[in-house]
Design an enzyme around this catalytic site. Structure first.
Site: not given
Ligand code: AP5
Ligand code: MG
Length: 216
Positions: A88, A160, A13, A127, A171
């Site tokens: 979410r 992270r 994402k 990552r 997660r």
């Molecule tokens: P990346 O683009 O970083 O993936 P992402 O989908 O953004 O994954 P996140 O881990 O950021 O999502 P998340 O939902 O767990 O975390 P968030 O920060 O929202 O890509 C991942 C890796 O893959 C990278 O290394 C990239 O280079 C690689 N990659 C990308 N595309 C690729 C491809 N095509 N091929 C190979 N490699 C590739 O949330 C974190 C925490 O915050 C949650 O756990 C929760 O505690 C809290 N939180 C956030 N939002 C909420 C909410 N709305 N409600 C409640 N808690 C929340």
């Molecule tokens: Mg992200």
């Protein structure tokens, strides 16, 4: 244009959001990035969020909804936005429906990025994220030009605290239970677009771009 980006942790994402926001001139709103900023600044919200994030659990809905409500009123979101990591839960989605109505706006599409679970674990455990601008890299699939340094801003890359295998698996389980039901929620509204999230980063972006070009 107003979009929601739905997909499991590690689906890409954040990676794809960068291209979408650049080409469609809209602003990314990543709740994860915003919460990490609050943690870094040591705000009350950041302190409350910390224990949930470190375990890979969701931060309580009320905190997230208040945060989104005040964020979306800022002028920088007036030209459109991409919500990354929000909503979410069904409760968050319902609160967002209410908010977007109050703001007199409409949602154009919900992009659902699909990647098999085992690949997600591989993506997340290698990552690296920029401490300064938040850009993400992968040690194997998407490495920075210079080890440990962000290509864009020269910031330091770090791992992270929730990107270890145990927390990643939790997660993913939380996603299955609490977030996946949102796919059906938006399918029923006719807003969901499924995207194959496997393959090269640029090929995935071409698939997304094709969908979005038909929306403008
Ligand atoms: P990346 O683009 O970083 O993936 P992402 O989908 O953004 O994954 P996140 O881990 O950021 O999502 P998340 O939902 O767990 O975390 P968030 O920060 O929202 O890509 C991942 C890796 O893959 C990278 O290394 C990239 O280079 C690689 N990659 C990308 N595309 C690729 C491809 N095509 N091929 C190979 N490699 C590739 O949330 C974190 C925490 O915050 C949650 O756990 C929760 O505690 C809290 N939180 C956030 N939002 C909420 C909410 N709305 N409600 C409640 N808690 C929340
Ligand atoms: Mg992200």
């Amino acid at each position: 244009m107003r979009l929601i980006f739905l997909g499991p942790p590690g689906a890409g994402k954040g990676t794809q959001a960068e291209f979408i926001c650049r080409d469609f001139n809209i602003k990314q709103l990543s709740t994860g990035d915003l919460l990490r900023y609050h943690r870094k600044e040591g705000t009350e919200l950041g302190k409350k969020a910390q224990e949930f994030m470190d375990k890979g659990e969701l931060v309580p809905d009320s905190l997230i909804i208040d945060m989104i409500r005040s964020e979306l009123k800022k002028p920088e979101y007036q030209n459109g936005y991409l919500l990354d990591g929000f909503p979410r839960t069904i409760a968050q989605a319902e609160a967002f429906d209410k908010l977007i109505n109050e703001l007199g706006q409409t949602l154009n599409a919900v992009l659902v990025l699909e990647v098999p679970t085992e690949e997600l674990v591989t993506r997340l455990t290698a990552r690296r994220t920029c401490r300064v601008c938040g850009k993400t890299y992968h040690l194997v699939y998407n490495p920075p030009k210079q080890e440990g340094i962000c290509d864009v801003c020269g910031g330091e890359l770090y791992q992270r605290s929730d990107d270890n295998e145990e927390t990643v698996r939790n997660r993913l389980a939380v996603y299955e239970k609490q977030t996946k039901p949102l796919i059906e929620y938006y399918e029923l509204k006719g807003l969901a677009y499924h995207i194959d999230g496997k393959g090269k980063i640029e090929d995935i972006y071409s698939r997304i771009k094709e969908i979005l070009q038909n929306k403008t």
